[in-house]
Enzyme design. Sequence first.
Site, PDB file in Angstrom:
ATOM      1  N   GLU A   1     -27.013 -12.890  -7.764  1.00 59.14           N
ATOM      2  CA  GLU A   1     -25.744 -13.599  -7.573  1.00 59.14           C
ATOM      3  C   GLU A   1     -25.860 -14.569  -6.392  1.00 59.14           C
ATOM      4  O   GLU A   1     -26.707 -14.424  -5.524  1.00 59.14           O
ATOM      5  CB  GLU A   1     -24.619 -12.602  -7.267  1.00 59.14           C
ATOM      6  CG  GLU A   1     -24.547 -11.471  -8.291  1.00 59.14           C
ATOM      7  CD  GLU A   1     -23.261 -10.669  -8.227  1.00 59.14           C
ATOM      8  OE1 GLU A   1     -22.336 -11.057  -7.473  1.00 59.14           O
ATOM      9  OE2 GLU A   1     -23.173  -9.647  -8.943  1.00 59.14           O
TER      10      GLU A   1
ATOM     11  N   ASP B   1     -26.399  -7.387  -6.205  1.00 53.27           N
ATOM     12  CA  ASP B   1     -25.357  -6.378  -6.448  1.00 53.27           C
ATOM     13  C   ASP B   1     -25.972  -5.251  -7.284  1.00 53.27           C
ATOM     14  O   ASP B   1     -25.865  -5.231  -8.505  1.00 53.27           O
ATOM     15  CB  ASP B   1     -24.179  -7.050  -7.179  1.00 53.27           C
ATOM     16  CG  ASP B   1     -23.112  -6.048  -7.580  1.00 53.27           C
ATOM     17  OD1 ASP B   1     -22.990  -5.004  -6.919  1.00 53.27           O
ATOM     18  OD2 ASP B   1     -22.396  -6.315  -8.571  1.00 53.27           O
TER      19      ASP B   1
ATOM     20  N   ARG C   1     -26.004   1.361 -14.288  1.00 51.59           N
ATOM     21  CA  ARG C   1     -25.327   1.083 -15.567  1.00 51.59           C
ATOM     22  C   ARG C   1     -24.788   2.325 -16.243  1.00 51.59           C
ATOM     23  O   ARG C   1     -23.771   2.257 -16.944  1.00 51.59           O
ATOM     24  CB  ARG C   1     -26.291   0.370 -16.510  1.00 51.59           C
ATOM     25  CG  ARG C   1     -26.853  -0.930 -15.970  1.00 51.59           C
ATOM     26  CD  ARG C   1     -25.763  -1.905 -15.619  1.00 51.59           C
ATOM     27  NE  ARG C   1     -26.318  -3.193 -15.194  1.00 51.59           N
ATOM     28  CZ  ARG C   1     -25.578  -4.170 -14.681  1.00 51.59           C
ATOM     29  NH1 ARG C   1     -24.266  -4.006 -14.512  1.00 51.59           N
ATOM     30  NH2 ARG C   1     -26.133  -5.309 -14.317  1.00 51.59           N
TER      31      ARG C   1
ATOM     32  N   GLN D   1     -21.716   3.260 -14.442  1.00 51.42           N
ATOM     33  CA  GLN D   1     -20.719   2.212 -14.714  1.00 51.42           C
ATOM     34  C   GLN D   1     -20.041   2.400 -16.074  1.00 51.42           C
ATOM     35  O   GLN D   1     -18.820   2.326 -16.182  1.00 51.42           O
ATOM     36  CB  GLN D   1     -21.415   0.844 -14.673  1.00 51.42           C
ATOM     37  CG  GLN D   1     -20.492  -0.355 -14.853  1.00 51.42           C
ATOM     38  CD  GLN D   1     -21.258  -1.679 -14.785  1.00 51.42           C
ATOM     39  OE1 GLN D   1     -22.452  -1.714 -14.518  1.00 51.42           O
ATOM     40  NE2 GLN D   1     -20.566  -2.773 -15.025  1.00 51.42           N
TER      41      GLN D   1
ATOM     42  N   GLU E   1     -29.056  -7.303 -19.287  1.00 51.56           N
ATOM     43  CA  GLU E   1     -29.113  -8.406 -20.249  1.00 51.56           C
ATOM     44  C   GLU E   1     -30.542  -8.677 -20.722  1.00 51.56           C
ATOM     45  O   GLU E   1     -30.775  -8.917 -21.895  1.00 51.56           O
ATOM     46  CB  GLU E   1     -28.562  -9.688 -19.614  1.00 51.56           C
ATOM     47  CG  GLU E   1     -27.066  -9.723 -19.443  1.00 51.56           C
ATOM     48  CD  GLU E   1     -26.657 -10.967 -18.663  1.00 51.56           C
ATOM     49  OE1 GLU E   1     -26.474 -12.015 -19.290  1.00 51.56           O
ATOM     50  OE2 GLU E   1     -26.550 -10.887 -17.426  1.00 51.56           O
TER      51      GLU E   1
END
Length: 437
Positions: free
Chosen positions: A209, A241, A245, A248, A382
């Site tokens: 990011e 960051d 997963r 999450q 991704e």
Amino acid sequence: MNETHDPQLMSWVQSANAPLADFPIQNLPFGVFSRTGDSASRVGVAIGDQILDVTVCLKAGLLSKSPAARACGESSLNTLMGLDPAELADFRRELSALLKSDGKAARSKSRAKKILIPMRDAIMGLPAEVGDYTDFYASIHHATNVGSMFRPDNPLLPNYKYVPIGYHGRASSIIASGTDVKRPSGQTKSPDATAPSFGPSKMLDYESELGFFVGRGNEIGSTIPIDESESHIFGYCLVNDWSARDIQSWEYQPLGPFLAKNFATTLSPWVVTAEAIEPYRIPLAARAAGDPQPLKYLRSGMGAARGGIAAYLEVFLSTKKMRASGAEPFRLSRASFESMYWSPAQMLTHHASNGCNMKPGDLLASGTVSGDSPESRGCLLELTWRGANPIKLPNREVRRFLEDGDEVIMKGHLEMEGRARIGFGECRGTVVSADQV
Ligand code: CA
């Protein structure tokens, strides 16, 4: 733009003139350093592979006693960040004049010994005391990819094209580049399990990011109008960051990310100022035909014309085995900030639009920067499509998510035809096992 952005400008610090140097004289980013073996930290300016010690320059009478120069005696950039942009511009002019080549090599050499510290002899800390941290979700490609994994029929929620989506992150776990990251434990639940269990995350990821620091803030109850928003941004850095997963996906509904994200966020040490970024301003990416225009409080002619930034972010992986064999880090992705759906100015204006007060040193981050091509995806979720398409590394290791010993290295730079190339430096972190303290 002014003479400090002149692409022809050279420095008497020779390493700053190398073609791919991150810190040429056109950059002049600020960071907080301490000399190795000395705990006292203060603000310096990166030039080539050296750090300009502003405090020493001030004492030697090489810089005027401006509020900006004096703020560099502090152990964070917060005071400097809160200054008026005009004062910061004057300071940048002085720094540029001090560091530019004047053809007097002998004088430069004797001066260098007093006011420069080799980066290899310094330890970089966090640039600011971050009071509050907010993470956005401004790449429509990232949002669409992630959404299509979690909700195949409805990848992009209807609010996305109206609201710069974000969540409040945790400031206490923001860490300096180079700090190890302990694998977090948490509640996870596999789809076929009847109940969750607690243990180390098996799906640890990074997110590449761009972060930006608030400069001048706003009073509680007041707002930051969109056409003034840019002048409230002090500068930019790289942000990792770190994201678990599996934690999450079990915890995120209905209130969004929580323990999957707040165990660590790594920042690069050098803050590239808003003024240094001026030459790389480009129009904000055009919205697709049929997309709504932003609501009025987020709409700006100036913002549309120069809301984009020609910044390029790369992510590299170095596994324990790769380091042992002397292999170079492997590049996982390269993405451009050009395709972001929301600009930093829009994110900041939106954040303050309800009267929320922003303070100097508050950190906002863009969210994962992903483009529309597979090689531009800014996280493993991704890149491997949630583990379905593992990455094969050159040494035949395979990665779905991060393993213990993996080092993630983020790099970034700005470039444009006819301008100097400037860089953000690096943002590094190595994953250590959940048992390791
Ligand atoms: Ca994020």
